[in-house]
Design a protein around this motif. Structure first.
Motif, PDB file in Angstrom:
ATOM      1  N   SER A 170       0.842  -1.195   0.000  1.00 18.54           N
ATOM      2  CA  SER A 170       0.000   0.000   0.000  1.00 18.54           C
ATOM      3  C   SER A 170       0.880   1.248   0.000  1.00 18.54           C
ATOM      4  O   SER A 170       2.063   1.196   0.355  1.00 18.54           O
ATOM      5  CB  SER A 170      -0.916   0.013   1.229  1.00 18.54           C
ATOM      6  OG  SER A 170      -0.156   0.240   2.393  1.00 18.54           O
ATOM      7  N   ILE A 171       0.312   2.358  -0.380  1.00 19.68           N
ATOM      8  CA  ILE A 171       1.030   3.635  -0.355  1.00 19.68           C
ATOM      9  C   ILE A 171       1.534   3.917   1.053  1.00 19.68           C
ATOM     10  O   ILE A 171       2.660   4.368   1.243  1.00 19.68           O
ATOM     11  CB  ILE A 171       0.138   4.780  -0.875  1.00 19.68           C
ATOM     12  CG1 ILE A 171      -0.112   4.602  -2.376  1.00 19.68           C
ATOM     13  CG2 ILE A 171       0.772   6.146  -0.588  1.00 19.68           C
ATOM     14  CD1 ILE A 171      -1.115   5.578  -2.969  1.00 19.68           C
ATOM     15  N   GLU A 172       0.712   3.599   2.059  1.00 20.71           N
ATOM     16  CA  GLU A 172       1.089   3.840   3.456  1.00 20.71           C
ATOM     17  C   GLU A 172       2.271   2.982   3.891  1.00 20.71           C
ATOM     18  O   GLU A 172       2.969   3.333   4.833  1.00 20.71           O
ATOM     19  CB  GLU A 172      -0.102   3.578   4.386  1.00 20.71           C
ATOM     20  CG  GLU A 172      -1.224   4.583   4.242  1.00 20.71           C
ATOM     21  CD  GLU A 172      -2.183   4.257   3.095  1.00 20.71           C
ATOM     22  OE1 GLU A 172      -2.024   3.201   2.424  1.00 20.71           O
ATOM     23  OE2 GLU A 172      -3.083   5.078   2.856  1.00 20.71           O
ATOM     24  N   ASP A 173       2.496   1.860   3.202  1.00 18.85           N
ATOM     25  CA  ASP A 173       3.653   1.013   3.517  1.00 18.85           C
ATOM     26  C   ASP A 173       4.955   1.601   2.971  1.00 18.85           C
ATOM     27  O   ASP A 173       6.034   1.216   3.415  1.00 18.85           O
ATOM     28  CB  ASP A 173       3.466  -0.400   2.953  1.00 18.85           C
ATOM     29  CG  ASP A 173       2.433  -1.206   3.711  1.00 18.85           C
ATOM     30  OD1 ASP A 173       2.188  -0.902   4.894  1.00 18.85           O
ATOM     31  OD2 ASP A 173       1.858  -2.131   3.105  1.00 18.85           O
ATOM     32  N   ILE A 174       4.847   2.506   2.026  1.00 21.89           N
ATOM     33  CA  ILE A 174       6.035   3.138   1.442  1.00 21.89           C
ATOM     34  C   ILE A 174       6.314   4.498   2.068  1.00 21.89           C
ATOM     35  O   ILE A 174       7.436   4.817   2.407  1.00 21.89           O
ATOM     36  CB  ILE A 174       5.880   3.310  -0.083  1.00 21.89           C
ATOM     37  CG1 ILE A 174       5.717   1.944  -0.760  1.00 21.89           C
ATOM     38  CG2 ILE A 174       7.089   4.051  -0.661  1.00 21.89           C
ATOM     39  CD1 ILE A 174       5.461   2.034  -2.245  1.00 21.89           C
ATOM     40  N   PHE A 175       5.260   5.292   2.200  1.00 20.28           N
ATOM     41  CA  PHE A 175       5.424   6.666   2.649  1.00 20.28           C
ATOM     42  C   PHE A 175       4.977   6.828   4.095  1.00 20.28           C
ATOM     43  O   PHE A 175       3.897   6.402   4.469  1.00 20.28           O
ATOM     44  CB  PHE A 175       4.646   7.619   1.743  1.00 20.28           C
ATOM     45  CG  PHE A 175       5.151   7.596   0.330  1.00 20.28           C
ATOM     46  CD1 PHE A 175       6.224   8.376  -0.050  1.00 20.28           C
ATOM     47  CD2 PHE A 175       4.574   6.765  -0.618  1.00 20.28           C
ATOM     48  CE1 PHE A 175       6.718   8.339  -1.339  1.00 20.28           C
ATOM     49  CE2 PHE A 175       5.050   6.725  -1.918  1.00 20.28           C
ATOM     50  CZ  PHE A 175       6.129   7.515  -2.271  1.00 20.28           C
ATOM     51  N   ILE A 176       5.827   7.469   4.890  1.00 19.30           N
ATOM     52  CA  ILE A 176       5.548   7.706   6.297  1.00 19.30           C
ATOM     53  C   ILE A 176       5.177   9.177   6.452  1.00 19.30           C
ATOM     54  O   ILE A 176       6.020  10.063   6.277  1.00 19.30           O
ATOM     55  CB  ILE A 176       6.770   7.368   7.185  1.00 19.30           C
ATOM     56  CG1 ILE A 176       7.105   5.876   7.057  1.00 19.30           C
ATOM     57  CG2 ILE A 176       6.506   7.707   8.648  1.00 19.30           C
ATOM     58  CD1 ILE A 176       8.224   5.589   6.117  1.00 19.30           C
TER      59      ILE A 176
END
Length: 66
Positions: free
Chosen positions: A55-61
């Motif tokens: 997911s996008i959330e797994d890449i970007f903090i």
């Protein structure tokens, strides 16, 4: 905004050039992303997430601002 692009790329044994070609950006863009000098557009974030199968959330903090 921090990201895990370099970590994911190294886990998958992918070069910056290979990743750049896969998501249709320049190698310089990948370098800037990894160094935190450039924030990905939503479209690029989606391409990266799809490429790595996360997911996008797994890449970007996203840091909560006070």
């Amino acid at each position: 905004m921090e990201n895990r692009i370099k970590e994911l790329r190294k886990q998958n044994k992918i070069t910056q050039d290979e990743l750049a070609k896969a998501v249709r950006v320049t190698r310089q863009t990948v370098i800037s992303l990894e160094n935190g000098k450039y924030n990905a557009s939503l479209q690029l974030a989606h391409k990266l997430a799809k490429y790595f199968g996360v997911s996008i959330e797994d890449i970007f903090i996203f840091a909560e601002e006070d």
